[in-house]
Scaffold this motif. Structure first.
Motif, PDB file in Angstrom:
ATOM      1  N   CYS A   5       0.851  -1.189   0.000  1.00  0.00           N
ATOM      2  CA  CYS A   5       0.000   0.000   0.000  1.00  0.00           C
ATOM      3  C   CYS A   5       0.891   1.245   0.000  1.00  0.00           C
ATOM      4  O   CYS A   5       1.929   1.263   0.660  1.00  0.00           O
ATOM      5  CB  CYS A   5      -0.896  -0.012   1.234  1.00  0.00           C
ATOM      6  SG  CYS A   5      -1.904   1.478   1.396  1.00  0.00           S
ATOM      7  N   GLY A  29       0.216   3.904   1.374  1.00  0.00           N
ATOM      8  CA  GLY A  29       0.011   4.693   2.580  1.00  0.00           C
ATOM      9  C   GLY A  29       0.329   3.980   3.883  1.00  0.00           C
ATOM     10  O   GLY A  29       0.467   4.623   4.917  1.00  0.00           O
ATOM     11  N   CYS A  30       0.419   2.639   3.864  1.00  0.00           N
ATOM     12  CA  CYS A  30       0.660   1.916   5.116  1.00  0.00           C
ATOM     13  C   CYS A  30       1.451   0.638   4.830  1.00  0.00           C
ATOM     14  O   CYS A  30       1.893   0.420   3.713  1.00  0.00           O
ATOM     15  CB  CYS A  30      -0.666   1.598   5.824  1.00  0.00           C
ATOM     16  SG  CYS A  30      -1.618   0.258   5.076  1.00  0.00           S
ATOM     17  N   CYS A  83      -4.416  -0.095   0.176  1.00  0.00           N
ATOM     18  CA  CYS A  83      -5.095  -1.243   0.784  1.00  0.00           C
ATOM     19  C   CYS A  83      -6.591  -1.031   0.593  1.00  0.00           C
ATOM     20  O   CYS A  83      -7.280  -1.874   0.059  1.00  0.00           O
ATOM     21  CB  CYS A  83      -4.699  -1.399   2.248  1.00  0.00           C
ATOM     22  SG  CYS A  83      -4.999   0.031   3.288  1.00  0.00           S
ATOM     23  N   CYS A 105      -6.509   4.408   3.370  1.00  0.00           N
ATOM     24  CA  CYS A 105      -5.261   5.077   2.994  1.00  0.00           C
ATOM     25  C   CYS A 105      -5.438   6.033   1.824  1.00  0.00           C
ATOM     26  O   CYS A 105      -4.826   7.094   1.788  1.00  0.00           O
ATOM     27  CB  CYS A 105      -4.193   4.052   2.677  1.00  0.00           C
ATOM     28  SG  CYS A 105      -3.553   3.286   4.171  1.00  0.00           S
TER      29      CYS A 105
HETATM   30 ZN   LIG Z   1      -2.940   1.180   3.444  1.00  0.00          ZN
END
Ligand SMILES: [Zn+2]
Length: 209
Positions: A165, A167-168, A184, A189
């Motif tokens: 992902c 973002g994470c 995800c 995110c």
């Molecule tokens: Zn994520």
């Protein structure tokens, strides 16, 4: 109903592969330290197995009863599960970056698969024979299908669709036709990232004004 903690019941199952869904049971920033832990005990591991359909309800209950009677064994099985999850994360994160996975993680997975297959049966499936794990009360049993899913992903792919992902720290198999999936989930995110970029643009505009 198997008693499921709120943080298991709400856990999003979006990895597109059982092994990656297992990796995604801990939150955290991309490339950062692990954050919120969804598997806080052996009971949580069983509840997760029930949640993702690995353990039918009756079996989940039975395993929980066994675990309560053998708490130190359950604790050891829980630690093994977290170690396996670390190895799967290192392995598939490297794959997602187009790098070679650490040999230690590959070896740990190979050993886990040997153990898992030694407990499995080969039974006729729809298109050929498949591995099946007998309905036993072994405390590691919930992990065996996860281990096998990881091996299948590693051996048969699609490894080129394994992504992290943006973002994470979660991993997923990108099944979109044009391989454009970045998050995800968009709600979690994707939206955060869009808001962050918007704020950055706005700040930059203000500076110029
Ligand atoms: Zn994520």
């Amino acid at each position: 109903m198997v008693e499921t903690s709120d943080y298991i019941a709400r856990l999003r199952v979006v990895g597109g592969d059982l092994a990656l869904d297992f990796v995604n049971t801990v939150d955290g920033e991309r490339d950062g330290d692990p954050g919120f832990e969804h598997l806080r005990s052996y009971e949580d591991l069983v509840a997760w197995g029930y949640r993702v359909g690995l353990l039918p309800e009756e079996r989940a209950w039975r395993v929980l009863r066994v675990a309560r009677g053998r708490s130190s064994e359950a604790e050891a099985a829980y630690v093994r599960a977290l170690e396996l999850r670390d190895d799967l994360y290192e392995l598939f994160r490297a794959v997602a970056r187009g790098k070679s996975p650490p040999s230690g993680s590959v070896e740990a997975l190979r050993r886990a698969e040997s153990e898992a297959l030694s407990r499995a049966r080969l039974v006729p499936g729809e298109e050929g024979f498949v591995w099946q794990w007998p309905d036993e009360d072994d405390l590691d049993g919930v992990l065996w299908p996860v281990v096998h899913a990881a091996i299948e992903l590693l051996v048969s792919g699609p490894l080129d669709r394994v992504k992290a992902c943006a973002g994470c720290r979660w991993l997923f198999v990108d099944e979109s036709r044009n391989r454009s999936r970045r998050w995800c989930t968009m709600e979690e995110c994707g939206t955060h990232e869009k808001v962050r970029r918007y704020l950055e643009r706005r700040a930059a505009r203000r500076k110029r004004e």
